[in-house]
Scaffold this motif. Structure first.
Motif, short mmCIF file in Angstrom:
data_model
loop_
_atom_site.label_atom_id
_atom_site.label_comp_id
_atom_site.label_asym_id
_atom_site.label_seq_id
_atom_site.Cartn_x
_atom_site.Cartn_y
_atom_site.Cartn_z
N CYS A 178 0.81 -1.21 0.07
CA CYS A 178 0.01 -0.12 0.19
C CYS A 178 0.99 1.21 -0.02
CB CYS A 178 -0.97 -0.10 1.24
SG CYS A 178 -2.54 -1.10 1.02
N PHE A 179 1.70 1.15 0.66
CA PHE A 179 3.12 2.30 0.88
C PHE A 179 3.48 2.66 -0.63
CE2 PHE A 179 7.35 3.84 0.70
CZ PHE A 179 7.10 4.99 1.03
N PHE A 180 3.87 1.61 -1.31
CA PHE A 180 4.44 1.94 -2.59
C PHE A 180 3.40 2.36 -3.72
CE2 PHE A 180 7.96 -0.85 -0.84
CZ PHE A 180 9.07 -0.13 -1.30
N GLY A 181 2.15 1.72 -3.54
CA GLY A 181 0.78 2.26 -4.20
C GLY A 181 0.65 3.73 -4.00
N GLY A 203 -5.97 -1.59 -8.67
CA GLY A 203 -5.64 -0.38 -7.60
C GLY A 203 -5.68 0.91 -8.33
N ALA A 204 -5.10 0.90 -9.58
CA ALA A 204 -4.90 2.03 -10.31
C ALA A 204 -6.03 2.77 -10.79
CB ALA A 204 -4.14 1.61 -11.61
N ILE A 205 -7.22 1.95 -10.74
CA ILE A 205 -8.46 2.55 -11.35
C ILE A 205 -8.76 3.66 -10.06
CG2 ILE A 205 -11.07 2.20 -11.11
CD1 ILE A 205 -10.52 -0.65 -12.53
N PHE A 206 -8.78 3.35 -8.76
CA PHE A 206 -8.92 4.23 -7.78
C PHE A 206 -8.16 5.57 -7.92
CE2 PHE A 206 -10.24 0.35 -6.07
CZ PHE A 206 -11.18 0.61 -5.15
N GLY A 207 -6.82 5.45 -8.19
CA GLY A 207 -5.77 6.70 -8.38
C GLY A 207 -6.10 7.41 -9.75
N THR A 208 -6.25 6.62 -10.79
CA THR A 208 -6.39 7.66 -12.16
C THR A 208 -7.67 8.23 -12.25
OG1 THR A 208 -7.23 5.35 -13.22
CG2 THR A 208 -4.82 5.75 -13.34
N LEU A 209 -8.72 7.43 -11.80
CA LEU A 209 -10.01 7.97 -11.68
C LEU A 209 -10.29 9.28 -10.75
CD1 LEU A 209 -12.97 7.68 -13.21
CD2 LEU A 209 -13.38 6.21 -11.14
N SER A 210 -9.66 9.37 -9.59
CA SER A 210 -9.69 10.37 -8.89
C SER A 210 -8.69 11.44 -9.41
CB SER A 210 -9.28 10.13 -7.32
OG SER A 210 -7.75 9.41 -7.29
N GLY A 236 -5.74 -5.76 -4.05
CA GLY A 236 -6.22 -4.78 -5.01
C GLY A 236 -7.19 -3.44 -4.48
N ILE A 237 -7.90 -3.81 -3.52
CA ILE A 237 -8.94 -2.97 -2.99
C ILE A 237 -8.11 -1.76 -1.99
CG2 ILE A 237 -10.97 -2.70 -1.49
CD1 ILE A 237 -11.86 -4.97 -2.74
N PRO A 238 -7.56 -2.60 -0.90
CA PRO A 238 -6.55 -1.51 -0.34
C PRO A 238 -5.48 -0.80 -0.92
CG PRO A 238 -6.03 -4.03 0.55
CD PRO A 238 -7.43 -3.95 -0.60
N LEU A 239 -4.78 -1.49 -1.81
CA LEU A 239 -4.01 -0.73 -2.69
C LEU A 239 -4.49 0.30 -3.54
CD1 LEU A 239 -1.20 -0.70 -4.14
CD2 LEU A 239 -2.21 -2.43 -5.75
N GLY A 240 -5.79 0.09 -3.86
CA GLY A 240 -6.29 1.43 -4.59
C GLY A 240 -6.90 2.42 -3.75
N ILE A 241 -7.22 2.12 -2.44
CA ILE A 241 -7.45 3.34 -1.45
C ILE A 241 -6.02 4.07 -1.28
CG2 ILE A 241 -8.12 3.93 0.88
CD1 ILE A 241 -9.97 1.23 1.01
N CYS A 242 -5.25 3.62 -1.29
CA CYS A 242 -3.98 4.27 -0.92
C CYS A 242 -3.25 4.75 -2.27
CB CYS A 242 -2.84 3.23 -0.63
SG CYS A 242 -3.05 2.66 1.11
N MET A 243 -3.66 4.35 -3.24
CA MET A 243 -3.44 4.85 -4.71
C MET A 243 -4.15 6.20 -4.78
SD MET A 243 -2.79 1.74 -7.54
CE MET A 243 -1.10 1.28 -7.76
N MET A 244 -5.31 6.17 -4.60
CA MET A 244 -6.27 7.09 -4.61
C MET A 244 -5.74 8.49 -3.77
SD MET A 244 -10.50 7.37 -3.77
CE MET A 244 -10.36 7.02 -1.85
N LEU A 245 -5.24 8.24 -2.55
CA LEU A 245 -4.75 9.25 -1.68
C LEU A 245 -3.47 9.74 -2.35
CD1 LEU A 245 -5.20 7.59 1.80
CD2 LEU A 245 -6.53 9.38 0.80
N GLY A 246 -2.83 8.95 -2.88
CA GLY A 246 -1.48 9.54 -3.66
C GLY A 246 -1.85 10.26 -4.59
N ALA A 247 -2.88 9.91 -5.68
CA ALA A 247 -3.23 10.47 -6.89
C ALA A 247 -3.63 12.00 -6.42
CB ALA A 247 -4.25 9.80 -7.50
#
Length: 249
Positions: A7-10, A48-55, A202-213
């Motif tokens: 999740c950190f790396f995400g 995971g990337a869906i959360f980040g790229t979409l936000s 993928g789901i927890p990874l996505g949440i962290c990716m969203m915050l990073g994005a």
């Protein structure tokens, strides 16, 4: 503990990706490093990337830093390319693809460094047949690449929008994020249909990716070219080094 590291790396991956592309350079090797099999790593990373790229895309749209008249022609080409890319991921020797990517990124990086005014102004010449054709080709090729492999697709998209269509760095970044989101969602569904997604990661990874994005996008919109260009160059160099190391070993 393993999921915390992933999740950190995400988070870090999407922070970087929202500014200059290349987030897959961080997230996919992280999944490999923690024992996720290659095809599952690619599929899970897409979730995971869906959360980040979409936000990130929503942020760019709200800031009016995208060009929808061009994107409406490019999005269908991206979808077709991504579907074909995922379905052919096992048919091409990845070492050959890696070599091609290193060469392309080397050229892109040098051009970006030495062309001082690259992306400083919006030189888009308007909607015409030439630009629509160029846009469609870019969208299909990079949609295919994102479905097939992925890392660096955002960087290639940003560079293509600037060099071949004349947009500035910020609009190019917004446009790239919309297309990247399209290819990520399309690729995810194809991987999911084939059972290549680990949802518990993928789901927890996505949440962290969203915050990073969200953090990265805010910085990109606020600071524009002076932030995007240097990070774009750094990510391109890092990606070249990573792929070169993979080829050698």
């Amino acid at each position: 503990m393993k999921i915390l590291y992933i999740c950190f790396f995400g988070f870090l991956a999407q922070f970087v990706d929202s500014i200059a592309g290349g987030g897959g350079l961080i997230s996919i090797p992280a999944l490999f490093a923690f024992g996720v099999p290659p095809h599952f790593a690619l599929g899970t990373n897409k979730l995971g990337a869906i959360f980040g790229t979409l936000s990130s895309s929503v942020k760019f749209i709200k800031s009016k830093k995208v060009h929808f008249p061009m994107l409406k022609y490019m999005i269908p080409c991206t979808v077709i390319g991504a579907i074909l890319g995922v379905n052919t991921v096992l048919m091409i020797d990845q070492k050959i693809l890696n070599t091609i990517v290193v060469i392309l990124l080397f050229v892109v990086c040098l051009y970006t460094i030495f062309k001082k005014d690259l992306g400083s102004k919006d030189n888009f010449s308007g909607m015409n047949k030439r630009n629509i054709m160029i846009g469609g080709c870019i969208a299909f090729i990079l949609g295919f690449y994102d479905g097939f492999f992925g890392p660096g697709a955002g960087s290639f998209l940003i560079f293509s929008f600037i060099t071949f269509l004349g947009f500035d760095f910020l609009i190019s970044c917004g446009n790239a994020k919309i297309l990247n989101t399209t290819s990520v969602i399309t690729s995810f569904f194809v991987f999911a249909i084939n059972g290549k997604v680990i949802y518990s990661i993928g789901i927890p990874l996505g949440i962290c990716m969203m915050l990073g994005a969200l953090l990265g996008t805010n910085l990109a919109i606020t600071n524009g070219r002076k932030l995007i260009k240097p990070i774009f160059i750094i990510i391109s160099i890092a990606f070249m080094a990573k792929i070169s190391f993979t080829i050698i070993h």
